[in-house]
Design a protein around this motif. Structure first.
Motif, mmCIF file in Angstrom:
data_model
loop_
_atom_site.group_PDB
_atom_site.id
_atom_site.type_symbol
_atom_site.label_atom_id
_atom_site.label_comp_id
_atom_site.label_asym_id
_atom_site.label_seq_id
_atom_site.Cartn_x
_atom_site.Cartn_y
_atom_site.Cartn_z
ATOM 1 N N ARG A 62 0.245 -0.579 9.327
ATOM 2 C CA ARG A 62 0.755 0.581 8.587
ATOM 3 C C ARG A 62 2.025 1.122 9.259
ATOM 4 N NH1 ARG A 62 -1.860 4.294 5.082
ATOM 5 N NH2 ARG A 62 -0.928 6.389 5.107
ATOM 6 N N ARG A 92 2.745 0.160 3.716
ATOM 7 C CA ARG A 92 2.565 -1.243 4.075
ATOM 8 C C ARG A 92 3.360 -2.071 3.091
ATOM 9 N NH1 ARG A 92 -2.140 -3.058 2.910
ATOM 10 N NH2 ARG A 92 -2.026 -4.891 4.257
ATOM 11 N N ASP A 123 0.957 -6.801 8.952
ATOM 12 C CA ASP A 123 0.837 -5.868 7.824
ATOM 13 C C ASP A 123 0.283 -4.523 8.277
ATOM 14 O OD1 ASP A 123 1.818 -7.769 6.083
ATOM 15 O OD2 ASP A 123 -0.177 -8.572 5.614
ATOM 16 N N GLY A 159 -2.963 5.839 -0.660
ATOM 17 C CA GLY A 159 -4.136 5.051 -0.334
ATOM 18 C C GLY A 159 -4.226 3.799 -1.184
ATOM 19 N N PRO A 160 -5.144 2.905 -0.842
ATOM 20 C CA PRO A 160 -5.279 1.649 -1.590
ATOM 21 C C PRO A 160 -5.673 1.865 -3.044
ATOM 22 C CG PRO A 160 -6.462 1.565 0.501
ATOM 23 C CD PRO A 160 -6.074 2.978 0.294
ATOM 24 N N GLU A 195 0.851 -1.185 0.000
ATOM 25 C CA GLU A 195 0.000 0.000 0.000
ATOM 26 C C GLU A 195 0.885 1.233 0.000
ATOM 27 O OE1 GLU A 195 -3.347 2.236 2.823
ATOM 28 O OE2 GLU A 195 -2.857 0.114 3.162
#
Length: 655
Positions: free
Chosen positions: A136, A100, A134, A32-33, A28
């Motif tokens: 952040r 991530r 995982d 953002g995703p 990530e």
């Protein structure tokens, strides 16, 4: 023919080689995703070499770095034992930095198999292993900045673990040695000492892990700290709950690592070696407590069953006694007399020392004055009283009296000023009872005017003197009430004597009026002896929370009566005696008394003080002794085997 030699043992497999290839994967980005991942978002990647220090960086050579989408593949020319790794942010937009990510390694250059060696977040486990998560990671927005990730175990965790393991091993070895030399008191303090060391180590570990943000390990360390504190408190102040503490503490030590892995870390149950050792140790403690409680429950059930069988003859004898003419009226009269006497008794009752000129462990007690009594029999008893355990000494002034104390908490470790251990609690402790008696010695000392007895040597010193006076008083009360006395085995019996025993320790009783004028019979009277030191220490521990002043039956005597009317006459004579100060009465001859509380046995128990000019001069007028008034029918039921079963029942009840 000679037997063929055994085949050689296979060599253990070699450890797996260190990895040579690493792969960084961005999961990530800061954007953002939704942001597409077309680049790993870092400029360079390297590792710290193991056992070479934190600054020993290992960087791949040119041509060994491959970028493909979210991957950054790095290969090394040689095997690399890593102790940590680092990354360097790129020159581009900070929104494209990874937050991530995951780092994997492979032992083959071809990269056929990968295993994880790092991630954006990691948590230490109780078994000193890392669990990769995982979560952040806030990557720095500064450009071309190197961020490091240390995967080596912190020194504080290693040091605290070594301390705990060393304390555990030292405690086990010390307990084995203590058991060999038979010093259970020393073993108790060894357990407390090493448990305290372990608890301090766990507390420091919890504080350090909290400072690093490792909350699961900090919570686990705090749990271990609290469990050991409970162990220490239980062994010091609540010995009767040790088995319950072992059961609960063992369950906590077993479940804590399992909950640590499954709930707090959400990791698989591969506890590794250190975790398995903790679980196994907790399970052993739990089984120890469980087996102890089950054995204790079994013994209590067996003791209750045995006591219920022995209770029947006592209840039958009591019913037969009440069926006699006048017994019911005598029992009612006895209850009324006890109620009247009890209403004026002081509470609570404690053993005390006189306050006049008290100097703790600095005074001298002169026992030679006892020999100046008028009665020749008293003079003889003064010299021979309790000769098995306590002898009188001609005590003078100075240090030769051997002042020493045998505390109830440390009965085997009392040492005199000359450094020698007292011999069977003999003469010397009597001189160190903390008294300095005034020259005239007159003036009545009330119980509340004294100080509490704190040591068993003080109590036994008083009891050895009071026993002489109590025996003389017992003879007077026996003459006034037609009381019987217990005769030692082998004494001849006449028609007026009563015996029992059923072949197990014959007990014979004679009226004191027939014994007092016969020197041969008088020499065979089995007067009650001073309580043994073993039983006194046992009772102080079990019943009185190590408060010696609450032990009121060190000096005791017993009288036996053919009827309840004679027993009431003895109580009246005792209450009317001007030299007696009643302190407490326990009436187990009540009609509503539950004999199950004493395994069927019944008696009238009186605690009293003997207050005469002689006892005041000697400073023992505050000593509380015990007199038992027992119906003869109940005494005839008692046997040596039955008493042994009663002792077993009493021990199981912790009395």
């Amino acid at each position: 023919a000679a037997a063929p030699p055994p085949p050689p043992r296979p060599a253990p497999p070699p450890p797996p080689p260190p990895p040579r290839r690493f792969r960084f994967t961005a999961l990530e980005l800061r954007g953002g995703p939704a942001a597409p991942i077309t680049d790993p978002g870092i400029e360079r990647l390297g590792v710290f070499r193991k056992h070479a220090g934190r600054l020993a960086l290992s960087q791949p050579g040119p041509g060994n770095v491959t970028r493909q989408g979210a991957w950054l593949d790095v290969a090394f020319d040689e095997e690399v034992g890593m102790n940590g790794w680092w990354l360097e942010t790129s020159r581009g937009d900070p929104m494209l930095d990874p937050v991530r990510f995951r780092l994997e390694a492979s032992r083959e250059l071809a990269g056929d198999s990968w295993f994880q060696v790092g991630s954006s977040s990691a948590l230490w486990t109780w078994s000193s292993r890392l669990v990769w998560t995982d979560a952040r990671h806030e990557t720095s927005a500064a450009r071309m900045l190197r961020e490091t990730f240390d995967v080596g175990e912190p020194f504080v965790l290693i040091f605290s673990r070594l301390i705990v393991d060393a304390a555990r091993a030292a405690m086990c070895g010390s307990l084995l040695y203590v058991r060999r030399i038979k010093r259970p008191m020393l073993g108790r303090f060894i357990v407390v000492g090493f448990a305290s060391i372990s608890s301090i180590a766990f507390l420091l570990q919890a504080l350090y892990c909290l400072s690093l943000g490792q909350r699961p390990v900090a919570l686990m360390s705090l749990t271990m700290f609290l469990l050991r504190v409970v162990f220490v408190v239980t062994f010091l102040w609540y010995e009767t709950k040790v088995l319950h503490c072992l059961l609960v503490g063992g369950a906590g030590l077993t479940l804590a690592p399992i909950l640590h892995y499954t709930c707090m870390l959400r990791a698989s149950m591969n506890l590794h070696l250190m975790g398995l050792l903790d679980v196994a140790a907790g399970a052993c403690i739990f089984l120890m407590g469980l087996c102890g409680l089950l054995a204790s429950y079994r013994n209590r059930v067996l003791a209750f069953y045995t006591a219920s069988k022995d209770r029947l003859p006592y209840d039958r004898a009591w019913e037969e006694l009440l069926e006699r003419e006048g017994s019911m009226e005598a029992a009612t009269r006895l209850g009324a007399s006890v109620s009247v006497l009890t209403a004026s008794l002081p509470r609570p009752v404690r053993q005390r020392l006189p306050r006049h000129k008290v100097e703790h462990y600095s005074g001298v007690y002169d026992f030679r004055g006892v020999r100046r009594c008028d009665s020749a029999d008293l003079n003889e008893q003064c010299c021979d009283a309790n000769s098995e355990t306590t002898q009188f000494a001609r005590v003078g002034s100075g240090d030769s009296c051997g002042k020493q104390s045998v505390n109830a908490r440390h009965p085997k470790h009392g040492m005199g000023v000359n450094g020698r251990r007292p011999s069977r609690w003999a003469a010397e402790p009597l001189a160190g009872m903390g008294h300095s008696v005034s020259e005239n010695g007159v003036g009545r000392v009330r119980p509340h005017d004294g100080i509490l007895v704190e040591h068993l040597d003080q109590l036994f010193g008083q009891a050895a003197v009071v026993d002489v006076f109590l025996r003389e008083k017992t003879k007077q009360w026996a003459l006034r009430s037609c009381a019987h006395v217990l005769m030692s085995s082998g004494c001849f019996s006449r028609s007026s004597s009563t015996s029992s025993g059923e072949g197990h320790g014959v007990r014979s009783f004679l009226p004191w009026s027939e014994v007092c004028d016969d020197p041969e019979r008088r020499s065979r009277v089995a007067w009650a002896k001073i309580k043994t030191h073993r039983r006194a220490i046992e009772k102080v521990y079990r019943c009185y929370d190590c408060q010696v002043a609450r032990l009121l039956d060190v000096c005791r005597q017993a009288l036996y009566f053919a009827s309840l009317g004679d027993l009431c006459d003895c109580l009246d004579a005792l209450a009317a005696d001007p030299d007696v100060r009643l302190c407490r009465i326990a009436n187990r001859l009540r009609l509503d008394y539950d004999s199950g509380e004493s395994a069927g046995y019944r008696d009238l128990l009186l605690n009293l003080r003997i207050d005469t000019a002689e006892t005041r001069r000697l400073g023992v007028d505050g000593h509380v002794c015990e007199v038992q008034l027992i119906p003869l029918e109940l005494a005839l039921v008692k046997t040596d085997i039955g008493h042994a079963r009663y002792v077993y029942w009493r021990n199981q009840r912790g009395k």
